[in-house]
Design an enzyme around this catalytic site. Structure first.
Site, PDB file in Angstrom:
ATOM      1  N   LYS A 484     -49.517   6.307 -17.363  1.00 32.84           N
ATOM      2  CA  LYS A 484     -48.135   6.526 -17.823  1.00 32.84           C
ATOM      3  C   LYS A 484     -47.587   5.247 -18.449  1.00 32.84           C
ATOM      4  O   LYS A 484     -48.143   4.162 -18.218  1.00 32.84           O
ATOM      5  CB  LYS A 484     -47.273   6.952 -16.635  1.00 32.84           C
ATOM      6  CG  LYS A 484     -47.254   5.946 -15.496  1.00 32.84           C
ATOM      7  CD  LYS A 484     -46.672   6.529 -14.226  1.00 32.84           C
ATOM      8  CE  LYS A 484     -46.605   5.447 -13.161  1.00 32.84           C
ATOM      9  NZ  LYS A 484     -46.373   5.991 -11.827  1.00 32.84           N
ATOM     10  N   TYR A 710     -29.052 -21.317 -29.358  1.00 29.87           N
ATOM     11  CA  TYR A 710     -27.712 -20.769 -29.209  1.00 29.87           C
ATOM     12  C   TYR A 710     -26.977 -21.404 -28.022  1.00 29.87           C
ATOM     13  O   TYR A 710     -27.565 -21.603 -26.959  1.00 29.87           O
ATOM     14  CB  TYR A 710     -27.782 -19.257 -28.953  1.00 29.87           C
ATOM     15  CG  TYR A 710     -28.161 -18.442 -30.156  1.00 29.87           C
ATOM     16  CD1 TYR A 710     -27.396 -18.488 -31.319  1.00 29.87           C
ATOM     17  CD2 TYR A 710     -29.274 -17.609 -30.118  1.00 29.87           C
ATOM     18  CE1 TYR A 710     -27.741 -17.720 -32.423  1.00 29.87           C
ATOM     19  CE2 TYR A 710     -29.626 -16.834 -31.208  1.00 29.87           C
ATOM     20  CZ  TYR A 710     -28.864 -16.897 -32.367  1.00 29.87           C
ATOM     21  OH  TYR A 710     -29.210 -16.139 -33.445  1.00 29.87           O
TER      22      TYR A 710
HETATM   23  C1  LIG Z   1     -47.024   5.476 -10.807  1.00 32.84           C
HETATM   24  C2  LIG Z   1     -47.517   6.349  -9.768  1.00 32.84           C
HETATM   25  C3  LIG Z   1     -48.691   6.048  -9.061  1.00 32.84           C
HETATM   26  C4  LIG Z   1     -49.429   4.749  -9.203  1.00 32.84           C
HETATM   27  O1  LIG Z   1     -48.743   3.742  -8.497  1.00 32.84           O
HETATM   28  P1  LIG Z   1     -49.291   2.235  -8.436  1.00 32.84           P
HETATM   29  O2  LIG Z   1     -48.414   1.566  -7.458  1.00 32.84           O
HETATM   30  O3  LIG Z   1     -49.132   1.702  -9.796  1.00 32.84           O
HETATM   31  O4  LIG Z   1     -50.686   2.338  -8.010  1.00 32.84           O
HETATM   32  C5  LIG Z   1     -49.172   7.000  -8.197  1.00 32.84           C
HETATM   33  N1  LIG Z   1     -48.519   8.165  -7.998  1.00 32.84           N
HETATM   34  C6  LIG Z   1     -47.371   8.476  -8.620  1.00 32.84           C
HETATM   35  C7  LIG Z   1     -46.705   9.769  -8.338  1.00 32.84           C
HETATM   36  C8  LIG Z   1     -46.818   7.570  -9.510  1.00 32.84           C
HETATM   37  O5  LIG Z   1     -45.664   7.865 -10.123  1.00 32.84           O
END
Ligand SMILES: *Cc1c(COP(=O)(O)O)cnc(C)c1O
Length: 814
Positions: A484, A710
């Site tokens: 993702k 700045y």
């Molecule tokens: C993002 C996510 C993961 C992975 O989590 P990590 O801490 O990056 O390993 C697993 N399950 C769900 C539902 C997530 O949203």
């Protein structure tokens, strides 16, 4: 190679399952995908931490491979091939390689040390190839498996070997020594890499020195630690900057404008040699090469002429963005057969495009006749699904007819003249040529204009991190990798392709769009969508994505659409809320959920999942255990009521490490694969994946009292040298990291960020850093790490990684 199977049986003291041992073995393989596998192949079924060669035996037999070295005969295959039973297949491969080595009597240069092995090997190859037919380790094949495979590439035509050996712990070198059996030993240097595998630096040096047990001479930098450990019997040929009792005394180094002159005295005479580098590591590697040449009695004129042409060794295959949306794999400095195999394998793993083109020069140093060589190349090209070959050089042109779709040019200049008439678009192009063909010019015309700021992604590190976590899983547990948010900011498609190549079971994305784009780009792995909106259900079905269903409303909406399309058994994933209180069915919803699912066959519960709120935090251990328990209970309730046996999964990265008992049937790996851990202990085992790099646009010196940026938030208290770097908060660098809080690395030294970070630029203090405009700048990577930045900014590494803007180019390499 041509060795009777029965001879191999006796070398390995193996017991053989059949009588037909008169067969000739021409080729040894450990790779089930190798295009050389055939009736005369001997396949060693190596068992690694993440892979077991035995599982490919059945398919290989179907493909005609008839001879296997195994630990056991896989079920049902007795009598179907020649099986050589041994206790340890890796040890057998090493034993066979040692035997094979003993058949050849040419000199061998064996190289080990902490750094520089591959560079010294490649340079020695370059320096000596005018006079020898050299067999050398491909790339950095220097491991327990890589060394035997390198040696097995030797044949009668070779008259010099150059091999490197790398070790990470004790007892490894004694296994490699009889395989390499160097006549000339080179110890490059002793650094800190792999220290964790040894009790002390002395132990590490001693282990490395075992490579030289039978060497005729050892070439090394004279230092007390090494001298103290050398056996009195070994002949030494050493160099030193300080100690003039070394055989070669380096009296002075003069560096200017990217060149160094090395002054040395040898046998009472003073000489100098110039190399086109000015960094210390290159100088030391060049001195190792100089000593080999002196030892081999080359005259000063030849040494100078050849060493002045040393070139940067590309240690890795780099994927670059090409013109017309092409991907470009740049391997333009070598053209031997073994490295061609590796490059083609890499090309195969890039499935961004169906269309693949190979631009290949004449191949040197194969030791084979041209006829045999180009026939083999043609076979590789077919096996790797290359649609077009562009051959450059007189020899390859003569064998044009062996290739299916092939154009040839006598030289690079002719290709460059004609290149506009050739179509290059939406394809992957591997550019592979010997140095003398100057293929860097081809890369230059095919490459998209370069950006100054890039996020470099090390795909090998990603694979290694994947394997690190795989090793923690029970044998049948599947892996979903979360890609993702554009692979946590690292790159979506390239990482998904790699994961597909590495055979993970599932990918996870947040939204349907992300999944659709992966499917459109040809990813075939099943993809779960964590957070599907009801409006995306139609396209989810159309693109065969698999939605996570977390509410009755969502379920009913999805069923309506699925039923209207008359779909049956569409895979869905049921999310249960066990305490995170984000998404998911609660205990009270389960009876309704079961009731609805019982009445429909439009969907099929592919998996049941939940998500943990505190898997990384020991202080909430009991809470986490409670979540796991509730998940077990509610999912069991569903499975019994519905008579189903879905995949169950609850663990994310930290969960994998902290709750090994809760793996169920699958885990969801996220941040860990990108090289970041929530646990400092575990962090040590992960490899850095992303390096954010830029360059220096301008350097100026300002007097005390002047300000920078700045709001004049930086005031120089003394004369200060300031470098401007073209990366700012619009690229995802938080303003909180400016004003003296954060730093970048230039020439391996810290440079503090001075004043406020601007939208597209930031300024750093380089008063103490010897640097020039155009020099590389590291924003994060090995140092500073994203973890370090996250701590300073009171956030988590996830946020730092995913904040890097899409306008920053991603460059992938291995
Ligand atoms: C993002 C996510 C993961 C992975 O989590 P990590 O801490 O990056 O390993 C697993 N399950 C769900 C539902 C997530 O949203």
């Amino acid at each position: 190679m041509n060795i009777l199977l029965k001879n191999i049986i006796s070398v390995l003291s193996a017991s053989c399952s059949s009588e037909s041992s008169d067969i000739m073995i021409e080729h040894v393989s450990i790779d089930s995908r190798s295009s050389h596998n055939g009736a005369h192949t001997l396949f060693f079924s190596i068992i690694g931490p993440n892979n077991d060669g035995h599982i490919y035996v059945k398919d290989l037999i179907a493909d005609g491979v008839g001879n296997f070295v195994v630990n056991y005969i896989p079920k049902g295959l007795e009598g179907k091939a020649n099986f050589l039973l041994v206790e340890n297949t890796l040890a057998a491969l090493q034993q066979f390689a040692a035997y094979y080595r003993s058949l050849f009597h040419f000199p061998v240069i064996g190289i080990t040390g902490s750094n520089g092995k591959t560079i010294v090997k490649e340079w020695m190859n370059f320096l000596l190839s005018p006079d020898f037919n050299i067999i050398r380790s491909p790339k950095s094949f220097n491991s327990q498996v890589g060394v035997p495979l390198s040696i097995l590439g030797s044949n009668e035509k070779h008259n010099l070997g150059i091999f490197e050996a790398g070790i990470s712990t004790v007892t490894e070198m004694e296994k490699l020594e009889p395989i390499v059996k160097p006549t000339i030993g080179v110890l490059t240097n002793i650094g800190t890499s792999h220290d964790e595998g040894f009790e002390s630096t002395n132990q590490k040096i001693e282990e490395k020195l075992k490579l030289f047990k039978n060497a005729g001479v050892l070439i090394y930098k004279k230092v007390k630690t090494v001298d103290g450990l050398l056996p009195a019997t070994i002949k030494k040929f050493s160099w030193s900057f300080e100690d003039n009792s070394a055989e070669v005394f380096i009296s002075k180094i003069e560096t200017k404008s990217q060149k160094s002159k090395i002054y040395y005295s040898y046998k009472g005479q003073c000489h100098d040699v110039q190399i086109p580098f000015e960094d210390m590591a290159s100088i030391e590697n060049a001195i190792s090469c100089l000593l080999v040449m002196l030892y081999m009695e080359y005259d000063n004129a030849t040494i100078c002429a050849r060493m002045s042409l040393l070139y940067p060794v590309e240690m890795r295959l780099v994927v670059k963005n090409g013109i017309n949306n092409c991907s470009l794999i740049d391997d333009s400095y070598s053209s031997d057969f073994q490295s061609l195999k590796i490059a083609l394998d890499f090309l195969e793993s890039q499935n961004k495009f169906q269309k693949k083109t190979l631009i290949l020069s004449d191949i040197f140093q194969s030791g084979l006749t041209d006829e045999v060589l180009y026939n083999q190349v043609a076979k590789l090209v077919v096996a790797n699904h290359i649609q077009r070959v562009i051959g450059i050089g007189q020899t390859i042109a003569a064998f044009k007819d062996l290739f299916f779709n092939c154009i040839t040019y006598p030289n690079t200049a002719d290709f460059l003249d004609d290149f506009r008439n050739l179509d290059f678009s939406n394809e992957t192009v591997l550019v592979k040529g010997a140095r003398s063909f100057e293929f860097e010019e081809i890369v230059a015309v095919l490459e998209e204009k370069k950006h100054e700021t890039v996020l470099e992604i090390n795909l090998n590190a990603l694979s290694d991190n994947l394997n690190f976590f795989k090793a923690k899983l029970q044998p049948d547990v599947k892996i979903m990798v979360m890609v993702k948010a554009f692979g946590y900011g690292n790159g979506g498609l390239e990482i998904a392709s790699l994961l597909e190549h590495n055979q993970v079971d599932y990918l996870g994305v947040a939204f349907a769009d992300e999944g659709i784009s992966l499917k459109n780009d040809g990813i075939r792995l099943p993809i779960m969508v964590l957070n599907p909106e009801s409006t995306s259900f139609s396209s989810i079905i159309q693109y065969q994505l698999e939605p996570e269903i977390y509410s009755l409303r969502g379920l009913n909406n999805f069923l309506k659409i699925a039923e209207s399309k008359k779909i049956k058994n569409f895979p869905i994933h049921i999310k249960i809320d066990t305490g995170m209180h984000r998404l998911g069915f609660e205990r009270k919803d389960i009876p309704d959920l079961i009731r609805i699912l019982k009445t429909t066959d439009a969907v099929q519960v592919k998996s049941i999942l939940s998500h943990m709120a505190t898997s990384d935090d020991r202080t909430h251990y009991d809470f986490a255990k409670g979540q796991i328990q509730l998940f077990d209970e509610l999912s069991t309730q569903m499975m019994e009521a519905l008579q189903i046996n879905p995949i169950r999964h609850i663990l994310n990265t930290s969960g994998i490490s902290n709750f090994p008992e809760a793996q169920f049937n699958m885990v969801r790996l996220g941040i860990g694969i990108y090289g970041v851990s929530n646990d400092p202990e575990e962090q040590k085992f992960l490899e850095n994946v992303g390096t954010l790099k830029s360059i220096i646009s301008q350097i100026r010196t300002i007097p005390a009292g002047d300000s920078v940026g700045y709001g004049r938030r930086f005031m120089a208290v003394q004369e200060t040298k300031i470098a401007t770097i073209p990366i700012g908060y619009a690229d995802g660098i938080s303003r909180g990291w400016g004003n003296g809080v954060g730093y970048v690395k230039i020439k391996n030294q810290k440079a503090k960020i001075t004043g406020s970070i601007c939208m597209d630029m930031l300024m750093v203090d380089v008063t103490e850093v010897a640097c020039n405009e155009g020099d590389d700048v590291i924003i994060f990577g090995e140092d500073p790490t994203v973890v370090e930045i996250a701590v300073a900014l009171h956030t988590i590494p996830y946020e730092i990684l995913t904040s890097i803007s899409q306008r920053v180019k991603r460059v992938f390499y291995r």
